[in-house]
Motif scaffolding. Structure first.
Motif: not given
Ligand SMILES: Nc1ncnc2c1ncn2[C@@H]1O[C@H](COP(=O)(O)OP(=O)(O)OP(=O)(O)O)[C@@H](O)[C@H]1O
Ligand SMILES: [Mg+2]
Lengths: 311, 419
Positions: A84, A19, A17, A38-45, A14, A161
């Motif tokens: 999520q 992800a 950054q 953990p949070n922000g690891a990249g799971k949702t991405t 992104y 999640e």
């Molecule tokens: N639309 C977006 N624009 C910019 N950065 C993003 C966007 N979506 C996610 N990110 C960044 O990408 C990284 C991975 O985010 P992601 O949502 O995949 O994490 P996650 O593992 O699902 O976290 P969580 O447990 O908090 O849901 C994070 O650093 C987040 O800030």
């Protein structure tokens, strides 16, 4: 077992950054595959890319043999997703919500009605089906959220999640649902940052941190990495001679010095602990901190990344 | 046909949203009632309560003054000799009188040309000019009759006076029988017959020759209070749909239901259509309800062409929905939507003549109003309900409205993010 999902060298950024950073993994047909991080690891991405929602910057993904970027329509039919967030219309009833989500998957008429009832049955909320979502508890909303992903009988279900903010009762309910769906043949990708969930539910777990997979194996094998547990000893400087001595102990598997910390993998923590401490005392090396990692996935994560899963 | 299911779903959500229903239906009705009661008197056109006749005295002689005074003395007729210009009153000129007719503000005027008194004194036939709007021939005849009668009276011509007296009695009795606002419903045939007779009679004996000159009004009618407020408030509150379009899209994005849509086998155009159609329908329903209530409850005229009204409504509802999607494409948060829509909607409404009627605005404001879809819609509505025009005549406005819709959609598509 064949692989239903094959991910090779997947990356997503992104802006500047990253992800998801060049990850590769495969999910076998019929398994519950965990993505623990953990949070922000990249799971949702990762899930978003796998479900055709996001385009990756690089990498190749095949689901049931179809290329996710080129054969989107096929992939959409095979995949079900439980986001999520509570992706529901709060002012509509549970049945109205499910009816709509069924319709956009092409279900009509009696087949649709039957599927709605089945899905409500699975999550145990048939009696509340005509109530408006707003009036549901957090756990019940999560269960309807799950039901909405099941309507078109996907071959593979992505659960992002699904237990966040849920009471223990609903959580158990969701666990049982997931296990039952899996026993009936559904492949499941389950993301979580709760190590207990990954340990209890998943056949295999990929541990993900900062967009990278740091380990991938069965929970049992991952925990076995720690052997009988790990002792982290904080020290001011590396006392090489004491480390050599510690490595000779019978209960100690390995001892690694890194970042002001000595990580001692043991066959048995209790058996090793007294000997290790005595060795430093005898050598007159002061111990700054002492941490005992029990053999579980949390410890595996800490051991691999130096961080806790939850901050 | 996935967008149909999206439409049904969104209509269900919208219909259950009490706040939205109040905003879209009750609030405009409340505004219509309050504004109409409050502003009613200012809308009653000049010719509603009395026939107003501009009188231009170019001669300024004793004789001309006599005629002016006699005109002023007539009941049921208000003579105007002055005009208020830039807050200062001054004597009315022939040009002013012509303008008043051309703008449809008056239907006739009396002009006493220079030399009137002198000619009378010399025993020559003097001239009085009656200006009249040919489109308002009946009303203009009344003015003619009034002028004739007065001149006869002043000049003491017995025969003419008798004719005129008879005429005035009938005019007065006719006027008295009518409700003050019902100027268009005068028994004009009767008045006309009477006045023509009187005129002819007087002219034969008079020393004064009455000449007529035509000044056609550009636009004869201005809207009544409900013809202004019902379309005005309907269009104003139609654009509140912008808020609902935009927040419904943003809410879906935030709640994650948009993800479900994106992951499901629906195309992106179908998703957008599914967000657009329900709100478009809501807008059309809203306009229909307002006009129906306007007609049956407030007695607003609907004109002669319901299809034209439907066409205008569809076009303006499309423009409003398009603006909603554009706001959704540009705004990043609920707060931004709230701020943007309030600013945009209220500015457009104020400019577009939904609050202050266009016909009372100064010319440059009327021109400026054309940058809003509101003004185009309002003018088209009023062409139909006030001026009795039909589909063909409102097509240009409908085209402009569709143009607005097209521009809004194009910009929205350009800026819209599906992620
Ligand atoms: N639309 C977006 N624009 C910019 N950065 C993003 C966007 N979506 C996610 N990110 C960044 O990408 C990284 C991975 O985010 P992601 O949502 O995949 O994490 P996650 O593992 O699902 O976290 P969580 O447990 O908090 O849901 C994070 O650093 C987040 O800030
Ligand atoms: Mg996430």
């Amino acid at each position: 077992m064949s692989n239903i999902v094959q991910v090779n060298d997947l990356s997503k950024t992104y802006g500047d950054q990253t992800a998801v950073n060049r990850i590769s993994f495969a999910i076998r047909e019929g398994e519950i595959f965990g993505l623990l991080g953990p949070n922000g690891a990249g799971k949702t991405t990762t899930i978003s890319i796998l479900s055709t929602l996001l385009a990756p910057n690089a990498g190749e993904i095949k689901i049931a043999g179809y290329d996710v970027r080129r054969e989107t329509a096929r992939v959409k039919e095979i995949v079900g997703i439980v986001p999520q967030e509570l992706a529901l219309y709060p002012t509509l009833s549970a049945r109205d919500n499910l009816e709509f989500f069924g319709q956009i998957y092409g279900l009509r008429g009696r087949a649709l009605k039957a599927r709605i009832e089945e899905a409500l049955e699975i999550v145990g909320l048939r009696a509340r089906g005509d109530d408006v979502i707003e009036t549901f508890s957090g756990g019940m909303k999560r269960r309807i959220n799950l039901a909405a992903g099941l309507l078109h009988k996907p071959k593979i279900l992505f659960l992002d999640e699904p237990t966040v903010g849920v009471d223990p009762q609903s959580r158990n309910f969701i666990f049982e649902n997931v296990q039952r769906l899996n026993q009936d043949g559904m492949t499941i990708l389950y993301t979580t940052h709760y190590m207990e969930e990954a340990e209890r539910l998943c056949h295999r777990v990929a541990i993900i941190d900062q967009g990278k997979i740091v380990a991938l194996d069965t929970p049992h094998a991952l925990i076995a990495m720690l052997g009988g547990g790990v002792i982290h000893i904080g020290l001011r400087e590396s006392p090489n001679n004491v480390i050599e001595q510690v490595r000779t102990f019978g209960a100690v598997k390995t001892a690694q010095w890194a970042d002001g910390k000595l990580a001692v993998q043991t066959h048995n923590v209790n058996a090793a602990l007294v000997g290790v401490i005595n060795a430093f005392n005898a050598a007159n090396v002061p111990i700054n901190s002492l941490e005992i990692l029990e053999p579980n996935l949390e410890s595996v994560f800490l051991h691999l990344t130096g961080k806790h899963l939850r901050d | 046909m996935n967008f149909l299911y999206m439409t049904i779903k969104d209509l269900k959500i919208l219909l259950r949203d009490r706040g939205a229903m109040v905003n879209l239906f009750l609030t405009p009705l409340m505004f219509i009632v309050v504004l109409s009661l409050a502003l009613g008197p200012t809308f009653r056109g000049p010719s509603d309560s009395a026939i107003r006749i501009p009188v231009v005295d170019e001669d300024q002689s004793a004789q001309s003054q006599q005629i002016v005074d006699a005109l002023k003395a007539i009941k049921g007729v208000t003579t105007e000799t002055q005009i208020t210009d830039a807050n200062a009153a001054r004597a009315l000129t022939r040009v002013d009188a012509e303008d008043l007719l051309r703008n449809g503000r008056r239907v006739g005027a009396v002009i006493i040309p220079r030399g009137f008194g002198e000619m009378l004194a010399r025993g020559e036939t003097a001239r009085v000019i009656v200006l009249q709007d040919p489109a308002q021939a009946n009303m203009a005849n009344v003015v003619m009759g009034v002028a004739t009668g007065v001149i006869a009276q002043v000049l003491g011509d017995e025969a003419a006076r008798r004719g005129a007296d008879a005429f005035f009695k009938s005019l007065e009795s006719v006027l008295k029988q009518l409700p003050p606002q019902a100027q268009s419903q005068f028994d004009l045939k009767k008045i006309q017959d009477e006045s023509v007779q009187a005129t002819r009679h007087a002219a034969e004996n008079s020393l004064v020759k009455i000449e007529t000159a035509s000044v056609a009004a550009r636009r004869v009618e201005t809207p009544g209070v409900y013809e202004q407020n019902v379309p005005g408030m309907s269009v104003m509150f139609l654009f509140f749909i912008v808020n609902y379009v935009a927040s419904s899209i943003l809410t879906e994005k935030r709640a994650g239901t948009f993800r479900r849509l994106m992951v499901a086998p629906i195309s992106k155009p179908a998703i957008l259509a599914g967000k657009l159609i329900p709100n478009f329908l809501m807008g059309v329903i809203q306009l229909t309800v307002m006009f129906t209530i306007g007609h049956f409850v407030f007695g607003m005229k609907l004109g002669n062409d319901l299809f034209a009204l439907a066409l205008i409504s569809a076009a303006v509802a499309l423009a409003a929905t398009g603006l909603g999607i554009l706001v959704a494409a540009v705004a990043r948060s609920e707060e931004q939507i709230g701020g943007l829509t309030t600013l945009v909607i209220l500015t457009l409404c104020a400019l577009g003549g939904t609050m202050v009627p266009l016909f009372v605005m100064p010319d440059f404001m009327q021109t400026l109003a054309r940058i809003t879809p509101h003004a185009w819609a309002l003018l088209a509505y009023q062409d139909v309900i006030v001026r009795g025009l039909g589909t063909l005549q409102v097509l240009p406005n409908v085209t402009v409205l569709l143009g607005f819709a097209g521009i809004f959609f194009a910009l929205a598509l350009w800026k819209f993010r599906f992620e």
